[in-house]
Design a protein around this motif. Structure first.
Motif, PDB file in Angstrom:
ATOM      1  N   LEU A 144      79.072  71.611 -18.510  1.00 41.99           N
ATOM      2  CA  LEU A 144      78.273  70.562 -19.156  1.00 41.99           C
ATOM      3  C   LEU A 144      77.715  71.052 -20.495  1.00 41.99           C
ATOM      4  O   LEU A 144      77.690  70.302 -21.484  1.00 41.99           O
ATOM      5  CB  LEU A 144      77.148  70.106 -18.230  1.00 41.99           C
ATOM      6  CG  LEU A 144      77.613  69.369 -16.968  1.00 41.99           C
ATOM      7  CD1 LEU A 144      76.425  69.035 -16.079  1.00 41.99           C
ATOM      8  CD2 LEU A 144      78.380  68.099 -17.324  1.00 41.99           C
ATOM      9  N   ASP A 145      77.293  72.309 -20.538  1.00 38.84           N
ATOM     10  CA  ASP A 145      76.817  72.856 -21.823  1.00 38.84           C
ATOM     11  C   ASP A 145      77.975  73.002 -22.813  1.00 38.84           C
ATOM     12  O   ASP A 145      77.801  72.842 -24.021  1.00 38.84           O
ATOM     13  CB  ASP A 145      76.147  74.217 -21.602  1.00 38.84           C
ATOM     14  CG  ASP A 145      74.760  74.078 -20.981  1.00 38.84           C
ATOM     15  OD1 ASP A 145      74.251  72.938 -20.922  1.00 38.84           O
ATOM     16  OD2 ASP A 145      74.192  75.100 -20.560  1.00 38.84           O
ATOM     17  N   ASP A 202      78.510  69.768 -24.252  1.00 39.03           N
ATOM     18  CA  ASP A 202      77.422  69.524 -25.205  1.00 39.03           C
ATOM     19  C   ASP A 202      77.724  70.201 -26.533  1.00 39.03           C
ATOM     20  O   ASP A 202      77.605  69.600 -27.608  1.00 39.03           O
ATOM     21  CB  ASP A 202      76.129  70.099 -24.600  1.00 39.03           C
ATOM     22  CG  ASP A 202      74.894  69.447 -25.165  1.00 39.03           C
ATOM     23  OD1 ASP A 202      74.989  68.310 -25.650  1.00 39.03           O
ATOM     24  OD2 ASP A 202      73.836  70.094 -25.137  1.00 39.03           O
ATOM     25  N   ARG A 254      78.912  65.131 -25.505  1.00 36.42           N
ATOM     26  CA  ARG A 254      77.766  64.368 -25.006  1.00 36.42           C
ATOM     27  C   ARG A 254      77.168  63.474 -26.092  1.00 36.42           C
ATOM     28  O   ARG A 254      76.764  62.348 -25.823  1.00 36.42           O
ATOM     29  CB  ARG A 254      76.687  65.312 -24.487  1.00 36.42           C
ATOM     30  CG  ARG A 254      76.867  65.739 -23.051  1.00 36.42           C
ATOM     31  CD  ARG A 254      75.884  66.833 -22.711  1.00 36.42           C
ATOM     32  NE  ARG A 254      75.454  66.800 -21.318  1.00 36.42           N
ATOM     33  CZ  ARG A 254      74.736  67.757 -20.751  1.00 36.42           C
ATOM     34  NH1 ARG A 254      74.358  68.811 -21.444  1.00 36.42           N
ATOM     35  NH2 ARG A 254      74.391  67.666 -19.497  1.00 36.42           N
ATOM     36  N   LYS A 287      77.710  57.339 -23.057  1.00 37.21           N
ATOM     37  CA  LYS A 287      77.532  57.493 -21.599  1.00 37.21           C
ATOM     38  C   LYS A 287      78.411  58.612 -21.043  1.00 37.21           C
ATOM     39  O   LYS A 287      78.971  58.490 -19.947  1.00 37.21           O
ATOM     40  CB  LYS A 287      77.837  56.176 -20.893  1.00 37.21           C
ATOM     41  CG  LYS A 287      76.923  55.038 -21.306  1.00 37.21           C
ATOM     42  CD  LYS A 287      77.301  53.757 -20.584  1.00 37.21           C
ATOM     43  CE  LYS A 287      76.411  52.601 -21.029  1.00 37.21           C
ATOM     44  NZ  LYS A 287      76.833  51.320 -20.491  1.00 37.21           N
ATOM     45  N   GLU A 341      77.946  61.551 -19.706  1.00 33.53           N
ATOM     46  CA  GLU A 341      77.653  62.172 -18.402  1.00 33.53           C
ATOM     47  C   GLU A 341      78.025  61.278 -17.233  1.00 33.53           C
ATOM     48  O   GLU A 341      78.370  61.765 -16.160  1.00 33.53           O
ATOM     49  CB  GLU A 341      76.178  62.562 -18.319  1.00 33.53           C
ATOM     50  CG  GLU A 341      75.891  63.859 -19.044  1.00 33.53           C
ATOM     51  CD  GLU A 341      74.506  64.409 -18.747  1.00 33.53           C
ATOM     52  OE1 GLU A 341      74.104  64.398 -17.578  1.00 33.53           O
ATOM     53  OE2 GLU A 341      73.844  64.823 -19.698  1.00 33.53           O
ATOM     54  N   SER A 342      77.963  59.969 -17.438  1.00 34.86           N
ATOM     55  CA  SER A 342      78.256  59.069 -16.319  1.00 34.86           C
ATOM     56  C   SER A 342      79.759  58.902 -16.097  1.00 34.86           C
ATOM     57  O   SER A 342      80.173  58.402 -15.042  1.00 34.86           O
ATOM     58  CB  SER A 342      77.607  57.709 -16.551  1.00 34.86           C
ATOM     59  OG  SER A 342      78.195  57.074 -17.670  1.00 34.86           O
ATOM     60  N   THR A 348      83.744  64.156 -15.166  1.00 33.53           N
ATOM     61  CA  THR A 348      83.813  64.951 -13.938  1.00 33.53           C
ATOM     62  C   THR A 348      84.303  66.350 -14.268  1.00 33.53           C
ATOM     63  O   THR A 348      85.304  66.515 -14.975  1.00 33.53           O
ATOM     64  CB  THR A 348      84.788  64.312 -12.927  1.00 33.53           C
ATOM     65  OG1 THR A 348      84.322  63.003 -12.599  1.00 33.53           O
ATOM     66  CG2 THR A 348      84.881  65.155 -11.656  1.00 33.53           C
ATOM     67  N   ASP A 349      83.573  67.345 -13.768  1.00 28.31           N
ATOM     68  CA  ASP A 349      84.030  68.734 -13.869  1.00 28.31           C
ATOM     69  C   ASP A 349      85.114  68.924 -12.805  1.00 28.31           C
ATOM     70  O   ASP A 349      84.806  69.024 -11.610  1.00 28.31           O
ATOM     71  CB  ASP A 349      82.850  69.677 -13.628  1.00 28.31           C
ATOM     72  CG  ASP A 349      83.240  71.145 -13.733  1.00 28.31           C
ATOM     73  OD1 ASP A 349      84.452  71.445 -13.797  1.00 28.31           O
ATOM     74  OD2 ASP A 349      82.329  71.991 -13.748  1.00 28.31           O
ATOM     75  N   SER A 398      69.080  70.730 -14.301  1.00 30.96           N
ATOM     76  CA  SER A 398      70.450  70.264 -14.457  1.00 30.96           C
ATOM     77  C   SER A 398      70.906  69.547 -13.196  1.00 30.96           C
ATOM     78  O   SER A 398      70.483  69.892 -12.093  1.00 30.96           O
ATOM     79  CB  SER A 398      71.362  71.471 -14.715  1.00 30.96           C
ATOM     80  OG  SER A 398      72.717  71.107 -14.592  1.00 30.96           O
ATOM     81  N   ASP A 400      73.644  70.028 -12.016  1.00 29.48           N
ATOM     82  CA  ASP A 400      74.548  71.030 -11.446  1.00 29.48           C
ATOM     83  C   ASP A 400      73.756  71.848 -10.415  1.00 29.48           C
ATOM     84  O   ASP A 400      72.886  72.647 -10.770  1.00 29.48           O
ATOM     85  CB  ASP A 400      75.051  71.913 -12.597  1.00 29.48           C
ATOM     86  CG  ASP A 400      75.995  73.009 -12.147  1.00 29.48           C
ATOM     87  OD1 ASP A 400      75.934  73.413 -10.978  1.00 29.48           O
ATOM     88  OD2 ASP A 400      76.777  73.468 -12.994  1.00 29.48           O
TER      89      ASP A 400
END
Lengths: 321, 297
Positions: free
Chosen positions: A121-122, A125, A130, A135, A137-138, A141-142, B270, B272
């Motif tokens: 996620l970072d 970013d 991001r 949207k 994050e919504s 999927t990782d 987070s 996570d």
């Protein structure tokens, strides 16, 4: 096994000790499937251009219908280094989200499972995903840490696990970056599928794939997932010691197509690489077209946009005449 | 316990536990051993968390296989590197039964596949495209694959913690070998990446996450050996944009007796789950000491 292949094998020690050992002499290039394949080359000199229009044009030229489909966009998100061109540019991803919604997709998601264990996620970013993709994050999927289910008979394995997000997609769009690669020669739309293999099961990097063989794994993944489309970000690619330590190379193009073999072969020609010398493309030649004569070039021609990418010494022999 | 930072993370973990007792990587997702193990460690001893942690322990024990390996999740058929996490949890909980002994045995049987005569010969004659020391035995993510830094570091923690209950010359040998592998695969910039410091004569960069994990695995090595890596760890911690890296490096520095600055209390949690658990462990009042190994086996 020739000397180069032998060294690739052994060189894959950590990357996969026995990987290339099972490779025989590269097979004769098959004719490929029936019919020709359309590949669109669209000029886009910078990420601030109207990429939505370019993509719509390219997708139309390739005759793709996504109405009612669940679309998964698979970018190439690799490393924290916003100053370079390691990752598929955020503008390309944002444009693709908009384009597939415009074309009537039932759902547009983004999924990626980076090969190294970083904070995904970072990482997104840092790559401005991001902040650029609405949207984000919504819809992201990782894939390294998604729920998984097994499939049977993948690359000789009786059971192999894939993320639910990937298995549920009606269409996977490989949003790859045009880069050289220190193991595969080039990393384009097909190699990008390494990111659908879950690290939660196979680790980081996905060493299981290296043991199966890097070219073999690329082909197996593309054999497994056949409902695919490619959009390769060649606006600024990477030359030299890719896929991480190379240098930016503006090529000013987006390359698109439904035949990922043909897309990658076209990208290689644009980069000044002979696709018939790329092992994974030779192995994939029953899935799609490598030979230029079987690829209908839409938009620009290869000659109009060819931009030789610098190659490290180990791959000088790949240079297209 | 600690202030808002720690409590917000522990509260998030309590709120996201699945009905089966485990944790997914993200809320609402299926349980996996990795986030479950770190959540259990983070909540260990926390007020009102005993029942949750016991429930999680029952779940992960149901993933033990007859050969001693442990499955990474309910839906996966075979055991992986997460076996090391179960052994660490067992040590923390004071469980030393036959099943744990089998898991220790499995860890001692498994080694990186690159450590064989053929590869060592290739390495000796400089025939590898990677400048790689394959003379030491580490641990792979999955049996039959090559050794990498993260599974090696986590297994070093597990075996060092289990050494008092399951002493053997083989365990001592594998710990020494694992540490030597980690030291041998240090990148030219002083840290560690996933375990491949050079390809085609190009040095590859280190990653802060792997550097933190390597330092955790090297607890007990001499101050002289870890002084340089700790300097690198401090630098990477200050520079990194990765929350996961910051958490592992903070844990590593604390386990090596250092006292990095605590995070801002209001830092957001987070989604996570594994990261939230690691951040809780890394807090000055968090449970990072549960990963302490007390030196070499």
């Amino acid at each position: 096994m020739n000397r180069r292949k032998f060294l690739t094998v052994s060189g894959a020690a950590v990357a996969g000790t026995y990987a290339g050992m099972k490779l025989e002499k590269p097979p004769q290039l098959p004719d490929g499937p029936a019919g020709d394949s359309a590949v669109a080359i669209l000029r886009a000199r910078s990420y601030s251009e109207d990429l939505v229009s370019r993509m719509l044009e390219g997708i139309q030229q390739c005759g793709l219908d996504v109405r009612g489909k669940r679309v998964l966009l698979k970018p190439n998100l690799v490393e924290f280094d916003s100053a370079t061109v390691i990752n598929t540019d955020a503008a390309v991803i944002a444009a693709a989200v908009e384009v597939f919604h415009k074309l009537g997709a039932a759902e547009v998601k983004i999924g990626e499972g980076p090969g190294h264990r970083r904070d995904t996620l970072d990482l997104a970013d840092d790559a401005r995903y991001r902040s650029t993709v609405p949207k984000f994050e919504s819809i992201f999927t990782d894939l390294n840490r998604d729920d998984v289910s097994p499939v049977s008979n993948f690359a000789g394995e009786s059971r192999f696990y894939f993320p639910h997000t990937v298995l549920a997609a009606d269409l996977i769009v490989s949003l790859a970056k045009m880069k050289t690669h220190h193991w595969a020669g080039a990393t384009l739309s097909m190699k990008n599928f390494f990111g659908v293999v879950p690290g939660s099961v196979y680790g980081w990097p996905k060493n299981k794939l290296h043991y199966l063989g890097i070219p073999e794994s690329i082909v197996a993944l593309n054999r497994q997932f056949r409902n695919t489309f490619a959009i390769v970000d060649g606006i600024v690619g990477m030359e030299g010691n890719g896929p991480i330590q190379g240098t930016p190379k503006p090529a000013g193009v987006l390359i698109m197509g439904r035949d990922l073999v043909a897309v990658d072969a076209t990208c290689c020609r644009i980069m000044g690489i002979d696709p018939e010398k790329i092992d994974y493309l030779r192995l994939a030649a029953d899935l799609g077209h490598v030979r230029a004569g079987r690829i209908e070039q839409r938009g620009e021609t290869v000659a109009q946009v060819r931009t030789n990418f610098a190659l490290i010494d180990a791959y000088k022999n790949l240079r297209l005449a | 316990m600690g202030g808002l930072y720690l409590e917000s993370r522990l509260g998030f973990l309590r709120a996201t536990q699945n009905a089966d007792g485990g944790w997914g990587y993200f809320p609402g997702k299926q349980s996996w051993l990795e986030p479950t193990a770190y959540s259990m460690l983070a909540l260990h001893g926390a007020a009102g968390s005993d029942a949750a942690v016991d429930h999680a322990w029952s779940l992960v024990r149901s993933w033990e296989l007859a050969d001693g390996s442990v499955r990474p999740g309910a839906g996966i058929a075979d055991g992986t590197w997460v076996t090391a996490l179960l052994v660490t949890l067992a040590s923390v909980r004071g469980v030393h039964d036959e099943n744990v002994a089998r898991s220790v045995g499995w860890l001692l049987r498994v080694a990186g596949a690159e450590h064989n005569l053929l590869m060592r010969s290739f390495s000796y004659f400089n025939l590898l495209k990677t400048k790689l020391d394959v003379s030491h035995e580490g641990w792979p993510w999955r049996n039959g694959n090559a050794a990498w830094i993260e599974p090696t570091a986590l297994t070093l923690v597990a075996l060092k913690k289990a050494a008092a209950q399951f002493p053997s010359a083989e365990l001592d040998h594998r710990v020494r070998e694992g540490e030597e592998l980690v030291l041998a695969r240090r990148c030219s910039d002083g840290g560690w990446n996933c375990g491949n410091p050079n390809v085609l004569n190009f040095d590859l960069p280190s990653y802060p996450e792997s550097t933190g994990l390597a330092l955790v695995g090297l607890q007990g090595r001499s101050a002289k050996e870890v002084a340089g890596p700790l300097d690198v760890g401090r630098r990477l911690r200050a520079e990194t944009k990765s929350s996961l890296a910051k958490a592992w490096l903070t844990i590593a520095l604390r386990l090596h007796g250092q006292n990095p600055q605590a995070p801002a209390e209001e830092s957001r949690v987070s989604p996570d789950i594994m990261l939230a658990a690691l951040e809780a462990l890394a807090h000055p009042e968090g449970n990072h000491r549960l990963l302490a190994t007390g030196g070499r086996a």
